[in-house]
Design an enzyme around this catalytic site. Structure first.
Site, mmCIF file in Angstrom:
data_model
loop_
_atom_site.group_PDB
_atom_site.id
_atom_site.type_symbol
_atom_site.label_atom_id
_atom_site.label_comp_id
_atom_site.label_asym_id
_atom_site.label_seq_id
_atom_site.Cartn_x
_atom_site.Cartn_y
_atom_site.Cartn_z
ATOM 1 N N GLY A 1 0.843 -1.199 0.000
ATOM 2 C CA GLY A 1 0.000 0.000 0.000
ATOM 3 C C GLY A 1 0.872 1.240 0.000
ATOM 4 O O GLY A 1 1.315 1.710 -1.052
ATOM 5 N N ILE B 1 -23.929 19.890 13.217
ATOM 6 C CA ILE B 1 -24.908 20.982 13.155
ATOM 7 C C ILE B 1 -26.284 20.444 12.745
ATOM 8 O O ILE B 1 -27.315 20.871 13.260
ATOM 9 C CB ILE B 1 -24.439 22.082 12.165
ATOM 10 C CG1 ILE B 1 -23.209 22.801 12.738
ATOM 11 C CG2 ILE B 1 -25.553 23.086 11.860
ATOM 12 C CD1 ILE B 1 -22.544 23.788 11.794
ATOM 13 N N GLU C 1 -4.144 7.899 -2.313
ATOM 14 C CA GLU C 1 -3.151 8.795 -2.966
ATOM 15 C C GLU C 1 -2.051 9.234 -1.998
ATOM 16 O O GLU C 1 -1.617 10.385 -2.017
ATOM 17 C CB GLU C 1 -3.831 10.058 -3.534
ATOM 18 C CG GLU C 1 -4.987 9.815 -4.465
ATOM 19 C CD GLU C 1 -4.566 9.410 -5.862
ATOM 20 O OE1 GLU C 1 -3.344 9.248 -6.096
ATOM 21 O OE2 GLU C 1 -5.453 9.226 -6.699
HETATM 22 C C1 LIG Z 1 -11.436 4.265 -1.707
HETATM 23 C C2 LIG Z 1 -10.063 3.940 -2.157
HETATM 24 C C3 LIG Z 1 -9.715 4.125 -3.484
HETATM 25 C C4 LIG Z 1 -8.436 3.783 -3.934
HETATM 26 N N1 LIG Z 1 -8.113 3.893 -5.265
HETATM 27 C C5 LIG Z 1 -6.909 3.436 -5.708
HETATM 28 C C6 LIG Z 1 -6.598 3.435 -7.116
HETATM 29 O O1 LIG Z 1 -7.373 3.898 -7.952
HETATM 30 N N2 LIG Z 1 -5.399 2.923 -7.507
HETATM 31 C C7 LIG Z 1 -4.499 2.424 -6.626
HETATM 32 O O2 LIG Z 1 -3.438 1.973 -7.039
HETATM 33 N N3 LIG Z 1 -4.770 2.402 -5.276
HETATM 34 C C8 LIG Z 1 -5.954 2.887 -4.812
HETATM 35 N N4 LIG Z 1 -6.238 2.871 -3.466
HETATM 36 C C9 LIG Z 1 -5.274 2.346 -2.529
HETATM 37 C C10 LIG Z 1 -4.602 3.440 -1.689
HETATM 38 O O3 LIG Z 1 -3.696 4.153 -2.467
HETATM 39 C C11 LIG Z 1 -3.980 2.782 -0.469
HETATM 40 O O4 LIG Z 1 -5.035 2.404 0.380
HETATM 41 C C12 LIG Z 1 -2.997 3.688 0.272
HETATM 42 O O5 LIG Z 1 -1.824 3.854 -0.471
HETATM 43 C C13 LIG Z 1 -2.622 3.135 1.643
HETATM 44 O O6 LIG Z 1 -2.252 1.817 1.550
HETATM 45 P P1 LIG Z 1 -2.931 0.733 2.530
HETATM 46 O O7 LIG Z 1 -4.387 0.942 2.506
HETATM 47 O O8 LIG Z 1 -2.404 -0.594 2.147
HETATM 48 O O9 LIG Z 1 -2.439 1.122 3.962
HETATM 49 P P2 LIG Z 1 -1.034 0.792 4.660
HETATM 50 O O10 LIG Z 1 0.084 1.221 3.780
HETATM 51 O O11 LIG Z 1 -1.031 -0.596 5.169
HETATM 52 O O12 LIG Z 1 -1.092 1.796 5.893
HETATM 53 C C14 LIG Z 1 -2.018 1.621 6.965
HETATM 54 C C15 LIG Z 1 -1.879 2.818 7.908
HETATM 55 O O13 LIG Z 1 -0.536 2.911 8.373
HETATM 56 C C16 LIG Z 1 -0.004 4.180 8.071
HETATM 57 N N5 LIG Z 1 1.426 4.051 7.703
HETATM 58 C C17 LIG Z 1 1.961 3.378 6.659
HETATM 59 N N6 LIG Z 1 3.295 3.530 6.650
HETATM 60 C C18 LIG Z 1 3.601 4.320 7.711
HETATM 61 C C19 LIG Z 1 4.809 4.858 8.256
HETATM 62 N N7 LIG Z 1 5.987 4.641 7.665
HETATM 63 N N8 LIG Z 1 4.740 5.605 9.377
HETATM 64 C C20 LIG Z 1 3.542 5.871 9.968
HETATM 65 N N9 LIG Z 1 2.366 5.418 9.496
HETATM 66 C C21 LIG Z 1 2.401 4.643 8.394
HETATM 67 C C22 LIG Z 1 -0.811 4.723 6.904
HETATM 68 O O14 LIG Z 1 -0.781 6.122 6.866
HETATM 69 C C23 LIG Z 1 -2.172 4.153 7.214
HETATM 70 O O15 LIG Z 1 -2.830 5.023 8.092
HETATM 71 C C24 LIG Z 1 -7.496 3.256 -2.998
HETATM 72 C C25 LIG Z 1 -7.859 3.108 -1.649
HETATM 73 C C26 LIG Z 1 -9.111 3.439 -1.221
HETATM 74 C C27 LIG Z 1 -9.479 3.258 0.225
#
Ligand SMILES: Cc1cc2nc3c(=O)[nH]c(=O)nc-3n(C[C@H](O)[C@H](O)[C@H](O)COP(=O)(O)OP(=O)(O)OC[C@H]3O[C@@H](n4cnc5c(N)ncnc54)[C@H](O)[C@@H]3O)c2cc1C
Length: 441
Positions: A162, A393, A419
């Site tokens: 992610g 509200i 993103e």
């Molecule tokens: C509605 C939706 C639409 C999307 N559309 C697309 C798309 O069109 N194309 C695409 O490719 N992807 C898409 N995504 C995927 C999105 O880009 C990922 O969800 C995002 O990059 C985060 O990855 P993850 O969900 O695996 O979270 P993770 O990377 O597992 O992270 C989980 C949590 O840990 C935190 N975290 C991660 N690393 C660290 C760090 N080093 N230090 C502190 N905190 C950290 C993050 O901020 C997050 O809060 C979409 C996601 C959603 C929910």
């Protein structure tokens, strides 16, 4: 010590610190800042406004029924929204970064499902081809997508990868005149309706390359993701590449340099989310003002109550602060785009750019990256906070999916994750101030 000397010393220190944080000529054109919209921008916004108003009720219906709004493409086709920042050479409108952001801002009022459709189709869809594709790829794919005959999507995220795309496991192999892709991407916006996607895969040496994949390719499968928290009129899909055949000519840019392409796409995607978030806040403010002036409790409208006014003032300051961060990021993004256009006039621009030989490019890219990260981080948190205040509200009147404020609350929650999740952006912003050696992600 003379207190005046202490103040002078402190001021000098502050100037030294702020100078270190600023790009050299960052504020050189402040005196010519122009806050007026041009006639072209006003005309465009009028068209976008009419298109948004004409589908408002149907968009709500689609959201409540968790279905795609199939009126979006025909309704927005004449506004140019299906390829607003795409060059006129490929039947786009050739709009600059700010004009495109203003359009997304208006669309954001209708909800982040609708805005995300455009972000996936244009910002992380077409712009990847416009910025990194060769002439043949642009001619083949862009005109169809600006006409809305083919929809685009961007597939980077995987179940194990992610926030850290370098841990992706999707693989590609070269076989004769084509590549074969194997792996899974998930949460991909527009995936179920796209005709063409850009995606990323690793070779055996661990290097990532970028590809264009037609969704009618052999070995391409997509499943709709069910039971989402929000964004209900947008489809997100899980894509499986099962020995998926991709012609050699569909490699984007240089082999092994796909991550640079992905990061550049994410910059465009972030800016689009930030711009849309301003629209979310505008709509939340409208809903909150309308309701608080008509709802009477304790003998007078809620709008007369100071604590309600505090929420309204907070939404307004969230919105205006985000607006200027976004517009400033647009200016930096535009400067970068113009510099790259100049570089493209020279031979080997791709090699020069990816080899980071051009220090002006590196400086402009880092500055745009920093300002876009700040804008996305701030605007999405502000939109979520504003939606939350609007719901408060409206009270029980907003505790229903039929309420615009409720839908904004659910949808803006996603904007703080996608993103580039906001924690990672915070680390990126801090690194841009502290220096690369303090990178914490
Ligand atoms: C509605 C939706 C639409 C999307 N559309 C697309 C798309 O069109 N194309 C695409 O490719 N992807 C898409 N995504 C995927 C999105 O880009 C990922 O969800 C995002 O990059 C985060 O990855 P993850 O969900 O695996 O979270 P993770 O990377 O597992 O992270 C989980 C949590 O840990 C935190 N975290 C991660 N690393 C660290 C760090 N080093 N230090 C502190 N905190 C950290 C993050 O901020 C997050 O809060 C979409 C996601 C959603 C929910």
């Amino acid at each position: 010590m003379d207190p005046r000397r202490v103040i002078t010393a402190k001021l000098n220190l502050m100037l030294l610190i702020t100078d270190a944080m600023r790009a050299p000529d960052e504020f050189s054109n402040l005196s010519v800042m122009n806050f007026e919209l041009s006639k072209e921008q006003k005309d465009l916004l009028k068209q976008i406004d009419q298109a948004c108003n004409s589908i408002r009720d149907y968009e709500t219906e689609c959201y409540l029924n968790e279905g795609i709004n199939e009126k979006v493409v025909p309704t927005f086709a004449s506004t140019g929204m299906l390829g607003l920042p795409i060059s006129k050479k490929y039947n786009g409108k050739g709009a600059d970064a700010l004009t495109y952001a203003l359009a997304l801002e208006r669309i954001g009022q209708e909800g982040s499902s609708l805005r995300t459709f455009f972000s996936c189709h244009v910002s992380i869809g077409q712009l990847v081809l416009q910025n990194w594709g060769n002439d043949e790829q642009k001619r083949k794919y862009l005109p169809n997508t600006t006409a809305g005959k083919s929809i685009m999507a961007f597939a980077l995220t995987e179940p194990p990868a992610g926030s850290d795309p370098t841990s992706m496991t999707t693989k590609f192999e070269e076989k004769g005149d084509h590549y074969v892709l194997n792996g899974t991407k998930h949460w991909i916006g527009n995936a179920t309706i796209a005709g063409v996607i850009t995606t990323y895969a690793k070779s055996d040496d661990g290097k990532v390359s970028a590809f264009i994949v037609q969704t009618d390719s052999k070995g391409f499968r997509v499943n709709r993701i069910q039971h989402k928290m929000g964004l209900h009129s947008l489809d997100n899909g899980e894509i499986t590449f099962d020995d998926c055949v991709v012609p050699k000519e569909n490699l984007i840019g240089l082999k092994g340099r796909g991550l640079s392409i992905a990061y550049s796409a994410l910059m465009d995607g972030r800016l689009s989310v930030a711009a849309g978030s301003i629209g979310v806040m505008e709509d939340c403010l409208n809903e909150a003002v309308k309701y608080s002036k008509t709802r009477v409790q304790f003998g007078e409208p809620l709008a007369k109550k100071q604590l309600i006014q505090k929420h309204i003032a907070s939404i307004a300051s969230n919105m205006e602060s985000a607006r200027w961060l976004v517009y400033r990021a647009c200016a930096a993004k535009q400067k970068l785009a113009e510099h790259v256009e100049e570089m493209k006039k020279e031979g080997n621009w791709l090699e020069n750019l990816l080899a980071k030989k051009n220090s002006d490019y590196t400086q402009l890219r880092n500055e745009a990256d920093r300002l876009v990260a700040l804008a996305k981080y701030y605007a999405t948190n502000a939109a979520f906070d504003s939606a939350n205040r609007a719901v408060q509200i409206l009270g029980s009147a907003a505790y229903s999916m039929k309420s615009r404020a409720a839908r904004h609350l659910l949808d803006s929650r996603a904007s703080t994750i996608l993103e580039g999740a906001n924690e990672v952006l915070e680390l990126k912003i801090a690194q841009s101030i502290l220096g690369r050696e303090y990178r914490a992600y």
